[in-house]
Design a protein around this motif. Structure first.
Motif, PDB file in Angstrom:
ATOM      1  N   LEU A  56       0.803  -1.226   0.000  1.00 43.49           N
ATOM      2  CA  LEU A  56       0.000   0.000   0.000  1.00 43.49           C
ATOM      3  C   LEU A  56       0.837   1.278   0.000  1.00 43.49           C
ATOM      4  CD1 LEU A  56      -2.796  -1.022   2.537  1.00 43.49           C
ATOM      5  CD2 LEU A  56      -2.899  -1.051   0.035  1.00 43.49           C
ATOM      6  N   ALA A  57       2.097   1.196   0.377  1.00 49.08           N
ATOM      7  CA  ALA A  57       2.942   2.389   0.451  1.00 49.08           C
ATOM      8  C   ALA A  57       3.073   3.018  -0.938  1.00 49.08           C
ATOM      9  CB  ALA A  57       4.314   2.032   1.006  1.00 49.08           C
ATOM     10  N   GLY A  58       2.831   4.311  -0.998  1.00 49.59           N
ATOM     11  CA  GLY A  58       2.953   5.050  -2.244  1.00 49.59           C
ATOM     12  C   GLY A  58       1.847   4.792  -3.245  1.00 49.59           C
ATOM     13  N   LYS A  59       0.830   4.073  -2.870  1.00 52.18           N
ATOM     14  CA  LYS A  59      -0.262   3.719  -3.780  1.00 52.18           C
ATOM     15  C   LYS A  59      -1.509   4.541  -3.476  1.00 52.18           C
ATOM     16  CE  LYS A  59       2.086   0.434  -5.708  1.00 52.18           C
ATOM     17  NZ  LYS A  59       2.622   0.588  -7.047  1.00 52.18           N
ATOM     18  N   SER A  60      -2.349   4.688  -4.505  1.00 52.01           N
ATOM     19  CA  SER A  60      -3.661   5.302  -4.306  1.00 52.01           C
ATOM     20  C   SER A  60      -4.630   4.178  -3.949  1.00 52.01           C
ATOM     21  CB  SER A  60      -4.117   6.037  -5.568  1.00 52.01           C
ATOM     22  OG  SER A  60      -4.154   5.153  -6.670  1.00 52.01           O
ATOM     23  N   VAL A  61      -5.473   4.439  -2.947  1.00 53.14           N
ATOM     24  CA  VAL A  61      -6.300   3.383  -2.367  1.00 53.14           C
ATOM     25  C   VAL A  61      -7.706   3.906  -2.084  1.00 53.14           C
ATOM     26  CG1 VAL A  61      -6.531   1.799  -0.402  1.00 53.14           C
ATOM     27  CG2 VAL A  61      -4.249   2.354  -1.276  1.00 53.14           C
ATOM     28  N   ALA A  62      -8.696   3.061  -2.407  1.00 57.97           N
ATOM     29  CA  ALA A  62     -10.084   3.329  -2.016  1.00 57.97           C
ATOM     30  C   ALA A  62     -10.490   2.298  -0.971  1.00 57.97           C
ATOM     31  CB  ALA A  62     -11.020   3.238  -3.221  1.00 57.97           C
ATOM     32  N   ILE A  63     -11.149   2.758   0.074  1.00 58.86           N
ATOM     33  CA  ILE A  63     -11.690   1.873   1.106  1.00 58.86           C
ATOM     34  C   ILE A  63     -13.179   1.725   0.821  1.00 58.86           C
ATOM     35  CG2 ILE A  63     -12.131   1.580   3.574  1.00 58.86           C
ATOM     36  CD1 ILE A  63      -9.701   3.545   3.989  1.00 58.86           C
ATOM     37  N   VAL A  64     -13.604   0.478   0.584  1.00 64.09           N
ATOM     38  CA  VAL A  64     -15.003   0.200   0.263  1.00 64.09           C
ATOM     39  C   VAL A  64     -15.543  -0.748   1.330  1.00 64.09           C
ATOM     40  CG1 VAL A  64     -16.600  -0.741  -1.437  1.00 64.09           C
ATOM     41  CG2 VAL A  64     -14.540   0.484  -2.205  1.00 64.09           C
ATOM     42  N   VAL A  65     -16.575  -0.317   2.034  1.00 64.35           N
ATOM     43  CA  VAL A  65     -17.157  -1.117   3.111  1.00 64.35           C
ATOM     44  C   VAL A  65     -18.561  -1.558   2.711  1.00 64.35           C
ATOM     45  CG1 VAL A  65     -17.852  -1.166   5.540  1.00 64.35           C
ATOM     46  CG2 VAL A  65     -15.806   0.113   4.844  1.00 64.35           C
ATOM     47  N   TYR A  66     -18.792  -2.853   2.808  1.00 62.75           N
ATOM     48  CA  TYR A  66     -20.117  -3.412   2.554  1.00 62.75           C
ATOM     49  C   TYR A  66     -20.734  -3.837   3.886  1.00 62.75           C
ATOM     50  CZ  TYR A  66     -23.815  -6.694   1.514  1.00 62.75           C
ATOM     51  OH  TYR A  66     -25.029  -7.330   1.488  1.00 62.75           O
ATOM     52  N   ALA A  67     -21.957  -3.392   4.124  1.00 60.01           N
ATOM     53  CA  ALA A  67     -22.740  -3.828   5.288  1.00 60.01           C
ATOM     54  C   ALA A  67     -24.098  -4.278   4.779  1.00 60.01           C
ATOM     55  CB  ALA A  67     -22.900  -2.691   6.289  1.00 60.01           C
TER      56      ALA A  67
ATOM     57  N   ILE B  89      -1.710   6.826   9.558  1.00 59.45           N
ATOM     58  CA  ILE B  89      -0.680   6.818  10.600  1.00 59.45           C
ATOM     59  C   ILE B  89       0.388   5.765  10.284  1.00 59.45           C
ATOM     60  CG2 ILE B  89      -0.237   6.277  13.034  1.00 59.45           C
ATOM     61  CD1 ILE B  89      -3.058   7.541  13.587  1.00 59.45           C
ATOM     62  N   ALA B  90      -0.042   4.575   9.894  1.00 61.71           N
ATOM     63  CA  ALA B  90       0.882   3.467   9.674  1.00 61.71           C
ATOM     64  C   ALA B  90       1.662   3.583   8.363  1.00 61.71           C
ATOM     65  CB  ALA B  90       0.118   2.140   9.697  1.00 61.71           C
ATOM     66  N   ILE B  91       1.046   4.197   7.335  1.00 66.14           N
ATOM     67  CA  ILE B  91       1.661   4.278   6.001  1.00 66.14           C
ATOM     68  C   ILE B  91       1.538   5.720   5.505  1.00 66.14           C
ATOM     69  CG2 ILE B  91       1.717   3.288   3.679  1.00 66.14           C
ATOM     70  CD1 ILE B  91      -0.019   0.961   4.836  1.00 66.14           C
ATOM     71  N   PRO B  92       2.451   6.586   5.920  1.00 68.28           N
ATOM     72  CA  PRO B  92       2.323   8.009   5.579  1.00 68.28           C
ATOM     73  C   PRO B  92       2.294   8.308   4.077  1.00 68.28           C
ATOM     74  CG  PRO B  92       4.005   7.671   7.268  1.00 68.28           C
ATOM     75  CD  PRO B  92       3.591   6.316   6.791  1.00 68.28           C
ATOM     76  N   THR B  93       2.836   7.423   3.237  1.00 70.61           N
ATOM     77  CA  THR B  93       2.883   7.690   1.798  1.00 70.61           C
ATOM     78  C   THR B  93       1.633   7.216   1.056  1.00 70.61           C
ATOM     79  OG1 THR B  93       4.041   5.609   1.374  1.00 70.61           O
ATOM     80  CG2 THR B  93       5.405   7.590   1.749  1.00 70.61           C
ATOM     81  N   ILE B  94       0.679   6.621   1.755  1.00 65.52           N
ATOM     82  CA  ILE B  94      -0.544   6.148   1.113  1.00 65.52           C
ATOM     83  C   ILE B  94      -1.379   7.342   0.654  1.00 65.52           C
ATOM     84  CG2 ILE B  94      -2.009   6.045   3.176  1.00 65.52           C
ATOM     85  CD1 ILE B  94      -3.013   3.296   2.145  1.00 65.52           C
ATOM     86  N   ARG B  95      -2.047   7.182  -0.486  1.00 63.74           N
ATOM     87  CA  ARG B  95      -2.930   8.237  -1.003  1.00 63.74           C
ATOM     88  C   ARG B  95      -4.346   7.679  -1.016  1.00 63.74           C
ATOM     89  NH1 ARG B  95       0.933   7.670  -4.768  1.00 63.74           N
ATOM     90  NH2 ARG B  95      -0.551   7.230  -6.440  1.00 63.74           N
ATOM     91  N   LEU B  96      -5.145   8.087  -0.041  1.00 62.99           N
ATOM     92  CA  LEU B  96      -6.495   7.557   0.116  1.00 62.99           C
ATOM     93  C   LEU B  96      -7.529   8.433  -0.577  1.00 62.99           C
ATOM     94  CD1 LEU B  96      -6.453   6.574   3.896  1.00 62.99           C
ATOM     95  CD2 LEU B  96      -6.352   5.036   1.939  1.00 62.99           C
ATOM     96  N   VAL B  97      -8.452   7.791  -1.292  1.00 61.91           N
ATOM     97  CA  VAL B  97      -9.631   8.490  -1.790  1.00 61.91           C
ATOM     98  C   VAL B  97     -10.448   8.865  -0.555  1.00 61.91           C
ATOM     99  CG1 VAL B  97     -11.799   8.187  -3.058  1.00 61.91           C
ATOM    100  CG2 VAL B  97      -9.682   7.212  -3.956  1.00 61.91           C
ATOM    101  N   ASP B  98     -10.990  10.050  -0.534  1.00 60.28           N
ATOM    102  CA  ASP B  98     -11.822  10.472   0.594  1.00 60.28           C
ATOM    103  C   ASP B  98     -12.970   9.471   0.746  1.00 60.28           C
ATOM    104  OD1 ASP B  98     -13.769  11.679   2.276  1.00 60.28           O
ATOM    105  OD2 ASP B  98     -13.101  13.680   1.668  1.00 60.28           O
ATOM    106  N   TYR B  99     -13.070   8.861   1.904  1.00 58.12           N
ATOM    107  CA  TYR B  99     -14.086   7.826   2.097  1.00 58.12           C
ATOM    108  C   TYR B  99     -15.506   8.382   1.953  1.00 58.12           C
ATOM    109  CZ  TYR B  99     -14.509   9.408   6.962  1.00 58.12           C
ATOM    110  OH  TYR B  99     -14.705  10.153   8.093  1.00 58.12           O
ATOM    111  N   HIS B 100     -15.690   9.682   2.174  1.00 60.49           N
ATOM    112  CA  HIS B 100     -17.007  10.292   1.961  1.00 60.49           C
ATOM    113  C   HIS B 100     -17.416  10.184   0.484  1.00 60.49           C
ATOM    114  CE1 HIS B 100     -15.797  12.372   5.741  1.00 60.49           C
ATOM    115  NE2 HIS B 100     -17.048  12.059   6.049  1.00 60.49           N
ATOM    116  N   ASP B 101     -16.432  10.341  -0.422  1.00 64.15           N
ATOM    117  CA  ASP B 101     -16.716  10.203  -1.853  1.00 64.15           C
ATOM    118  C   ASP B 101     -17.135   8.776  -2.185  1.00 64.15           C
ATOM    119  OD1 ASP B 101     -16.041  12.875  -2.175  1.00 64.15           O
ATOM    120  OD2 ASP B 101     -14.001  12.432  -2.894  1.00 64.15           O
ATOM    121  N   VAL B 102     -16.482   7.797  -1.566  1.00 64.22           N
ATOM    122  CA  VAL B 102     -16.836   6.398  -1.795  1.00 64.22           C
ATOM    123  C   VAL B 102     -18.247   6.129  -1.271  1.00 64.22           C
ATOM    124  CG1 VAL B 102     -16.253   3.989  -1.289  1.00 64.22           C
ATOM    125  CG2 VAL B 102     -14.423   5.644  -1.726  1.00 64.22           C
TER     126      VAL B 102
END
Length: 142
Positions: free
Chosen positions: A6-17, A42-55
């Motif tokens: 995940l370091a240096g990567k763009s990532v989307a968090i998708v939660v299914y309930a 905190i754990a991977i400072p170089t991660i680029r997360l999509v804003d979870y609100h957008d997801v």
């Protein structure tokens, strides 16, 4: 988290309930997304997360989104990786009580690499998260 890509990567968090969880805990997806995002930042400072609100907005606006291949969801958000979390159990109270706020989350978690062939996750596992021993009672004092 046992996956190290995940370091240096763009990532989307998708939660299914499922519907039952969403009915009882309307903000479950948001709360899990926020927790995972904060933990990853905190754990991977170089991660680029999509804003979870957008997801979450996209999920709410897209009928049957959960039927789409996860990699297609990742391509929609133009990310390298998708963390897909399927909530199996989500509760805010200690089992067997109505007034002790000490919940638990059990989830299947998977990581998909959107740039590799195939539709299988590169990593998956089941996790249970219990809060610390500290709890809050919301009932009358005894």
């Amino acid at each position: 988290f046992e996956y190290s890509g995940l370091a240096g990567k763009s990532v989307a968090i998708v939660v299914y309930a499922d519907d039952a969880t969403t009915w009882e805990y309307a903000r479950a997806r948001e709360e899990v997304s926020a927790f995972v995002a904060q933990t990853l930042r905190i754990a991977i400072p170089t991660i680029r997360l999509v804003d979870y609100h957008d997801v979450l907005q996209w999920q709410d606006a897209t009928l049957n989104w959960y039927g789409l291949p996860v990699k297609d969801i990742g391509k929609h958000f133009d990310v390298d990786r998708v963390i897909y979390i399927e909530l199996l159990r989500y509760s805010s109270r200690e089992p067997g009580t109505t007034d002790l706020l000490r919940g638990q989350v059990t989830a299947n978690c998977s990581v998909y690499e959107t740039d590799t062939p195939g539709d299988k996750p590169i990593w998956s596992g089941t996790t249970t998260r219990k809060p610390s021993r500290r709890s809050t009672s919301i009932g009358p004092s005894q």
